[in-house]
Design a protein around this motif. Structure first.
Motif, PDB file in Angstrom:
ATOM      1  N   ARG A  87       0.801  -1.212   0.000  1.00  0.00           N
ATOM      2  CA  ARG A  87       0.000   0.000   0.000  1.00  0.00           C
ATOM      3  C   ARG A  87       0.843   1.276   0.000  1.00  0.00           C
ATOM      4  NH1 ARG A  87      -2.468  -3.908   2.980  1.00  0.00           N
ATOM      5  NH2 ARG A  87      -4.724  -4.249   2.710  1.00  0.00           N
ATOM      6  N   CYS A  88       2.099   1.185   0.429  1.00  0.00           N
ATOM      7  CA  CYS A  88       2.961   2.367   0.422  1.00  0.00           C
ATOM      8  C   CYS A  88       4.371   1.977   0.020  1.00  0.00           C
ATOM      9  CB  CYS A  88       2.950   3.066   1.791  1.00  0.00           C
ATOM     10  SG  CYS A  88       3.997   2.286   3.038  1.00  0.00           S
ATOM     11  N   ARG A  89       5.235   2.969  -0.125  1.00  0.00           N
ATOM     12  CA  ARG A  89       6.583   2.740  -0.652  1.00  0.00           C
ATOM     13  C   ARG A  89       7.466   1.923   0.279  1.00  0.00           C
ATOM     14  NH1 ARG A  89       6.598   7.872   1.548  1.00  0.00           N
ATOM     15  NH2 ARG A  89       5.620   8.804  -0.282  1.00  0.00           N
ATOM     16  N   LEU A  90       7.105   1.815   1.568  1.00  0.00           N
ATOM     17  CA  LEU A  90       7.943   1.051   2.492  1.00  0.00           C
ATOM     18  C   LEU A  90       8.033  -0.421   2.101  1.00  0.00           C
ATOM     19  CD1 LEU A  90       7.009   2.477   6.016  1.00  0.00           C
ATOM     20  CD2 LEU A  90       8.982   3.011   4.590  1.00  0.00           C
ATOM     21  N   SER A  91       7.042  -0.898   1.366  1.00  0.00           N
ATOM     22  CA  SER A  91       7.045  -2.318   0.966  1.00  0.00           C
ATOM     23  C   SER A  91       8.167  -2.618  -0.030  1.00  0.00           C
ATOM     24  CB  SER A  91       5.694  -2.687   0.348  1.00  0.00           C
ATOM     25  OG  SER A  91       5.470  -1.949  -0.850  1.00  0.00           O
ATOM     26  N   GLU A  92       8.667  -1.591  -0.701  1.00  0.00           N
ATOM     27  CA  GLU A  92       9.646  -1.806  -1.767  1.00  0.00           C
ATOM     28  C   GLU A  92      10.962  -2.391  -1.259  1.00  0.00           C
ATOM     29  OE1 GLU A  92      10.035   1.983  -3.597  1.00  0.00           O
ATOM     30  OE2 GLU A  92       7.915   2.101  -4.213  1.00  0.00           O
ATOM     31  N   GLY A  93      11.374  -2.023  -0.055  1.00  0.00           N
ATOM     32  CA  GLY A  93      12.662  -2.484   0.435  1.00  0.00           C
ATOM     33  C   GLY A  93      12.593  -3.442   1.604  1.00  0.00           C
ATOM     34  N   ARG A  94      11.404  -3.834   2.007  1.00  0.00           N
ATOM     35  CA  ARG A  94      11.282  -4.676   3.193  1.00  0.00           C
ATOM     36  C   ARG A  94      11.610  -6.124   2.893  1.00  0.00           C
ATOM     37  NH1 ARG A  94       5.291  -5.133   2.617  1.00  0.00           N
ATOM     38  NH2 ARG A  94       5.071  -7.125   1.547  1.00  0.00           N
ATOM     39  N   ASN A  95      11.957  -6.846   3.941  1.00  0.00           N
ATOM     40  CA  ASN A  95      12.125  -8.289   3.867  1.00  0.00           C
ATOM     41  C   ASN A  95      10.880  -8.982   4.398  1.00  0.00           C
ATOM     42  OD1 ASN A  95      13.397 -10.850   3.581  1.00  0.00           O
ATOM     43  ND2 ASN A  95      13.980 -10.807   5.738  1.00  0.00           N
ATOM     44  N   LYS A  96      10.450  -8.582   5.611  1.00  0.00           N
ATOM     45  CA  LYS A  96       9.255  -9.170   6.219  1.00  0.00           C
ATOM     46  C   LYS A  96       8.388  -8.079   6.820  1.00  0.00           C
ATOM     47  CE  LYS A  96      11.192 -13.698   7.452  1.00  0.00           C
ATOM     48  NZ  LYS A  96      11.467 -14.648   8.561  1.00  0.00           N
ATOM     49  N   ILE A  97       7.089  -8.304   6.798  1.00  0.00           N
ATOM     50  CA  ILE A  97       6.158  -7.444   7.527  1.00  0.00           C
ATOM     51  C   ILE A  97       6.279  -7.782   9.006  1.00  0.00           C
ATOM     52  CG2 ILE A  97       3.724  -6.942   7.955  1.00  0.00           C
ATOM     53  CD1 ILE A  97       3.209  -7.443   4.990  1.00  0.00           C
ATOM     54  N   VAL A  98       6.406  -6.755   9.839  1.00  0.00           N
ATOM     55  CA  VAL A  98       6.562  -6.955  11.286  1.00  0.00           C
ATOM     56  C   VAL A  98       5.269  -6.497  11.947  1.00  0.00           C
ATOM     57  CG1 VAL A  98       7.965  -6.431  13.304  1.00  0.00           C
ATOM     58  CG2 VAL A  98       9.034  -6.539  11.044  1.00  0.00           C
ATOM     59  N   PHE A  99       4.396  -7.443  12.243  1.00  0.00           N
ATOM     60  CA  PHE A  99       3.044  -7.113  12.705  1.00  0.00           C
ATOM     61  C   PHE A  99       3.008  -6.790  14.190  1.00  0.00           C
ATOM     62  CE2 PHE A  99      -1.181  -8.493  14.293  1.00  0.00           C
ATOM     63  CZ  PHE A  99      -1.957  -7.564  13.609  1.00  0.00           C
ATOM     64  N   GLY A 100       3.391  -7.719  15.021  1.00  0.00           N
ATOM     65  CA  GLY A 100       3.344  -7.536  16.469  1.00  0.00           C
ATOM     66  C   GLY A 100       3.611  -8.867  17.143  1.00  0.00           C
ATOM     67  N   VAL A 101       3.855  -8.824  18.443  1.00  0.00           N
ATOM     68  CA  VAL A 101       4.178 -10.057  19.161  1.00  0.00           C
ATOM     69  C   VAL A 101       3.736  -9.913  20.612  1.00  0.00           C
ATOM     70  CG1 VAL A 101       6.492  -9.344  19.885  1.00  0.00           C
ATOM     71  CG2 VAL A 101       6.008 -11.770  19.568  1.00  0.00           C
ATOM     72  N   GLY A 102       3.370 -11.050  21.207  1.00  0.00           N
ATOM     73  CA  GLY A 102       3.041 -11.041  22.625  1.00  0.00           C
ATOM     74  C   GLY A 102       1.648 -11.554  22.916  1.00  0.00           C
ATOM     75  N   ASN A 103       1.165 -11.197  24.089  1.00  0.00           N
ATOM     76  CA  ASN A 103      -0.119 -11.669  24.594  1.00  0.00           C
ATOM     77  C   ASN A 103      -1.256 -10.814  24.024  1.00  0.00           C
ATOM     78  OD1 ASN A 103      -2.322 -12.499  26.071  1.00  0.00           O
ATOM     79  ND2 ASN A 103      -1.569 -11.738  28.031  1.00  0.00           N
ATOM     80  N   PRO A 104      -2.139 -11.393  23.220  1.00  0.00           N
ATOM     81  CA  PRO A 104      -3.222 -10.591  22.613  1.00  0.00           C
ATOM     82  C   PRO A 104      -4.280 -10.141  23.620  1.00  0.00           C
ATOM     83  CG  PRO A 104      -3.481 -12.916  22.058  1.00  0.00           C
ATOM     84  CD  PRO A 104      -2.157 -12.787  22.745  1.00  0.00           C
ATOM     85  N   GLN A 105      -4.225 -10.675  24.846  1.00  0.00           N
ATOM     86  CA  GLN A 105      -5.137 -10.215  25.907  1.00  0.00           C
ATOM     87  C   GLN A 105      -4.421  -9.332  26.923  1.00  0.00           C
ATOM     88  OE1 GLN A 105      -5.494 -13.864  25.154  1.00  0.00           O
ATOM     89  NE2 GLN A 105      -6.977 -13.073  23.690  1.00  0.00           N
ATOM     90  N   SER A 106      -3.231  -8.861  26.573  1.00  0.00           N
ATOM     91  CA  SER A 106      -2.439  -8.081  27.522  1.00  0.00           C
ATOM     92  C   SER A 106      -3.127  -6.765  27.886  1.00  0.00           C
ATOM     93  CB  SER A 106      -1.064  -7.786  26.928  1.00  0.00           C
ATOM     94  OG  SER A 106      -0.351  -6.881  27.759  1.00  0.00           O
ATOM     95  N   PRO A 107      -3.074  -6.377  29.161  1.00  0.00           N
ATOM     96  CA  PRO A 107      -3.599  -5.060  29.543  1.00  0.00           C
ATOM     97  C   PRO A 107      -2.621  -3.930  29.241  1.00  0.00           C
ATOM     98  CG  PRO A 107      -2.773  -6.191  31.478  1.00  0.00           C
ATOM     99  CD  PRO A 107      -2.633  -7.160  30.333  1.00  0.00           C
ATOM    100  N   LEU A 108      -1.432  -4.284  28.721  1.00  0.00           N
ATOM    101  CA  LEU A 108      -0.403  -3.290  28.436  1.00  0.00           C
ATOM    102  C   LEU A 108       0.167  -3.525  27.044  1.00  0.00           C
ATOM    103  CD1 LEU A 108       1.594  -1.027  29.191  1.00  0.00           C
ATOM    104  CD2 LEU A 108       2.977  -2.763  30.367  1.00  0.00           C
ATOM    105  N   VAL A 109       0.200  -2.480  26.226  1.00  0.00           N
ATOM    106  CA  VAL A 109       0.758  -2.558  24.872  1.00  0.00           C
ATOM    107  C   VAL A 109       1.834  -1.488  24.716  1.00  0.00           C
ATOM    108  CG1 VAL A 109       0.294  -2.248  22.411  1.00  0.00           C
ATOM    109  CG2 VAL A 109      -1.342  -3.500  23.832  1.00  0.00           C
ATOM    110  N   GLN A 122      13.698 -10.926  10.987  1.00  0.00           N
ATOM    111  CA  GLN A 122      13.006 -11.967  11.743  1.00  0.00           C
ATOM    112  C   GLN A 122      11.482 -11.844  11.706  1.00  0.00           C
ATOM    113  OE1 GLN A 122      14.650 -12.916  15.654  1.00  0.00           O
ATOM    114  NE2 GLN A 122      16.502 -11.739  15.176  1.00  0.00           N
ATOM    115  N   GLY A 123      10.980 -10.658  11.375  1.00  0.00           N
ATOM    116  CA  GLY A 123       9.531 -10.464  11.368  1.00  0.00           C
ATOM    117  C   GLY A 123       8.945 -10.287  12.753  1.00  0.00           C
ATOM    118  N   ILE A 124       9.791  -9.948  13.748  1.00  0.00           N
ATOM    119  CA  ILE A 124       9.352  -9.783  15.136  1.00  0.00           C
ATOM    120  C   ILE A 124       9.818  -8.413  15.622  1.00  0.00           C
ATOM    121  CG2 ILE A 124       9.472 -10.697  17.492  1.00  0.00           C
ATOM    122  CD1 ILE A 124      10.245 -13.392  16.267  1.00  0.00           C
ATOM    123  N   PRO A 125       8.954  -7.630  16.263  1.00  0.00           N
ATOM    124  CA  PRO A 125       9.378  -6.302  16.723  1.00  0.00           C
ATOM    125  C   PRO A 125      10.298  -6.363  17.932  1.00  0.00           C
ATOM    126  CG  PRO A 125       7.114  -6.744  17.409  1.00  0.00           C
ATOM    127  CD  PRO A 125       7.528  -7.877  16.514  1.00  0.00           C
TER     128      PRO A 125
END
Length: 261
Positions: A87-109, A122-125
């Motif tokens: 969707r944007c120019r950042l995709s042109e040079g990336r290796n992996k999309i780095v979405f997020g990691v951890g507990n999806p029910q966490s009270p802290l993000v 690694q695809g991990i933040p």
């Protein structure tokens, strides 16, 4: 040709996002007025009253704005919607999309600005040096404060999901495009507190333009969720920022006690 079809859903969504950005949380509609069925009006003409007759008085009825995220949204659904994003120019040079990691029910993000080289590989933040420092800060502060908490117990993500070239700051249009997915992530998790790491994340979440040194240690809000701003761990790695390290630890103590006490 008279307009008789409902507004396109995507166009309506864009209007709602525009109004929410302006801080408008409630819309108003007129109550239906008894009388003959309305005549379809062309889109390029304003509604007109008959000559010598005023329009019926408005009787505002409050309507809550519908949510921008899909009903029943989940992190898995968001990942599927991102797909192999270009969707944007950042995709042109990336290796992996780095979405997020951890507990999806966490009270802290924790929210950072974007992936670095290690994260892109690694695809991990937050897995590089800054990420290792963040882990030490979370777990070390929690232990000292008597809180049982490990990194895996919280959730970590970034404003943008692809690495900016040479680790530059994301551009406004890149943040806007990718921000819709961060928005959905936070709404899906609905944490008790969000911790913004660095100026990019702070501005994306709060809308404030001040530097992080003026914003850190203070509470803001995103969608009625408290937001604490502090330094990005990469800033704390510099030898001359020892005082900033102490301040960041104090910020983190505030966050942990607010969430877990």
């Amino acid at each position: 040709m008279p307009y008789t079809q409902p507004m396109d859903a995507e166009l309506l969504r864009q209007y709602l996002e525009f109004y929410q950005d302006l801080g408008i949380k409630t819309l108003y509609r007129r109550e239906a007025v008894a009388g003959p069925a309305p005549i379809p009006i062309p889109m390029d003409l304003p509604p007109l009253a008959p000559v010598g007759q005023a329009l019926p008085p408005a009787n505002p009825v409050p309507m809550d704005l519908p949510p921008l995220a899909p009903t029943g949204d989940t992190l898995l659904k968001i990942v599927e919607d991102i797909g192999d994003c270009h969707r944007c120019r950042l995709s042109e040079g990336r290796n992996k999309i780095v979405f997020g990691v951890g507990n999806p029910q966490s009270p802290l993000v924790f929210v950072g600005e974007g992936p670095g080289a290690d994260e892109d590989a690694q695809g991990i933040p937050f897995v590089g040096r800054a990420g290792q420092l963040l882990t030490q800060m979370i777990e070390g502060t929690a232990k000292k404060e008597g809180i049982e908490l490990l990194r895996k117990d919280i959730y970590i993500c970034n404003v943008v999901k692809c690495r900016p070239p040479e680790n530059r700051n994301p551009e406004p249009d890149e943040m806007e495009i990718c921000g819709q997915f961060l928005h959905r992530q936070l709404l899906a998790i609905r944490p008790k507190v969000i911790c913004a790491l660095g100026g990019v994340a702070a501005r994306a979440l709060t809308g404030h333009k001040e530097g992080v040194t003026k914003m850190r240690g203070k509470w803001f809000q995103w969608q009625e969720i408290p937001v604490m701003v502090t330094y990005h761990p990469s800033y704390l790695l510099r030898q001359y920022n020892q005082e900033a390290k102490r301040e960041a630890w104090e910020d983190l103590k505030k966050v942990l006690h607010y969430v877990y006490d």
